[in-house]
Design an enzyme around this catalytic site. Structure first.
Site, PDB file in Angstrom:
ATOM      1  N   GLY A   1      -6.298   9.575   1.381  1.00 62.47           N
ATOM      2  CA  GLY A   1      -6.341   9.153  -0.008  1.00 62.47           C
ATOM      3  C   GLY A   1      -5.425   7.989  -0.323  1.00 62.47           C
ATOM      4  O   GLY A   1      -5.467   7.449  -1.426  1.00 62.47           O
ATOM      5  N   CYS A   2      -4.597   7.601   0.622  1.00 64.41           N
ATOM      6  CA  CYS A   2      -3.710   6.454   0.415  1.00 64.41           C
ATOM      7  C   CYS A   2      -4.494   5.162   0.662  1.00 64.41           C
ATOM      8  O   CYS A   2      -5.440   5.135   1.444  1.00 64.41           O
ATOM      9  CB  CYS A   2      -2.519   6.509   1.362  1.00 64.41           C
ATOM     10  SG  CYS A   2      -1.404   7.883   1.035  1.00 64.41           S
ATOM     11  N   GLN A   3      -4.051   4.083   0.014  1.00 65.92           N
ATOM     12  CA  GLN A   3      -4.704   2.791   0.186  1.00 65.92           C
ATOM     13  C   GLN A   3      -4.546   2.284   1.616  1.00 65.92           C
ATOM     14  O   GLN A   3      -5.474   1.754   2.197  1.00 65.92           O
ATOM     15  CB  GLN A   3      -4.114   1.777  -0.793  1.00 65.92           C
ATOM     16  CG  GLN A   3      -4.774   0.415  -0.737  1.00 65.92           C
ATOM     17  CD  GLN A   3      -4.263  -0.504  -1.837  1.00 65.92           C
ATOM     18  OE1 GLN A   3      -3.541  -0.099  -2.734  1.00 65.92           O
ATOM     19  NE2 GLN A   3      -4.642  -1.755  -1.758  1.00 65.92           N
TER      20      GLN A   3
END
Length: 148
Positions: A50-52
């Site tokens: 879910g992190c960029q």
């Protein structure tokens, strides 16, 4: 040093920075100082989804305290990971579980980071708490086994 003491120290560091450009630069410098990990460290089970950018977090239980290590393929997330490690590494699981991370909003991460990056730091915190809960359970089972 308590979690609150560590948090206060980091908030004071950010108060010394005059603007968001200096804050970005400071976070990037922290990322540069976080030791680079091998590809073995960068495994799927350590990846925070879910992190960029790709961010990996590892937790190890030493005695009854948790120690964290992290890496990222981008400097800004590496710097944010370095901050989180400074605060949470070396504490008892029960401390981490019950602690409210006020510094995230007080420093203003949610206002000066992009929404995806701000969400990433919350996901990082969630993973830290996940490890704390798992290790707290492991410690409890271990202690109960010795008492029976």
């Amino acid at each position: 040093m308590t979690l609150q003491n560590k948090e206060e120290k980091i908030k004071k560091e950010f108060l010394l920075l005059k603007n968001w450009e200096e804050k970005y630069e400071y976070i990037i410098d922290l990322g540069k100082n976080l030791p680079k990990k091998s590809n073995i460290f960068r495994s799927e089970d350590k990846l925070i989804h879910g992190c960029q950018s790709n961010v990996w977090l590892e937790a190890k239980l030493k005695g009854v305290r948790i120690f964290f290590d992290a890496d990222s393929d981008a400097l800004l997330p590496r710097g944010m990971a370095a901050i989180m490690i400074r605060i949470y590494s070396g504490h008892f699981p029960f401390e981490i579980i019950s602690y409210k991370a006020n510094f995230i909003s007080e420093i203003g991460f949610r206002t000066f980071l992009s929404p995806i990056r701000a969400n990433g730091i919350l996901l990082f915190l969630k993973k830290i708490k996940f490890y704390a809960i798992a290790f707290n359970e492991k410690i409890s089972v271990s202690l109960n086994g010795k008492n029976i």
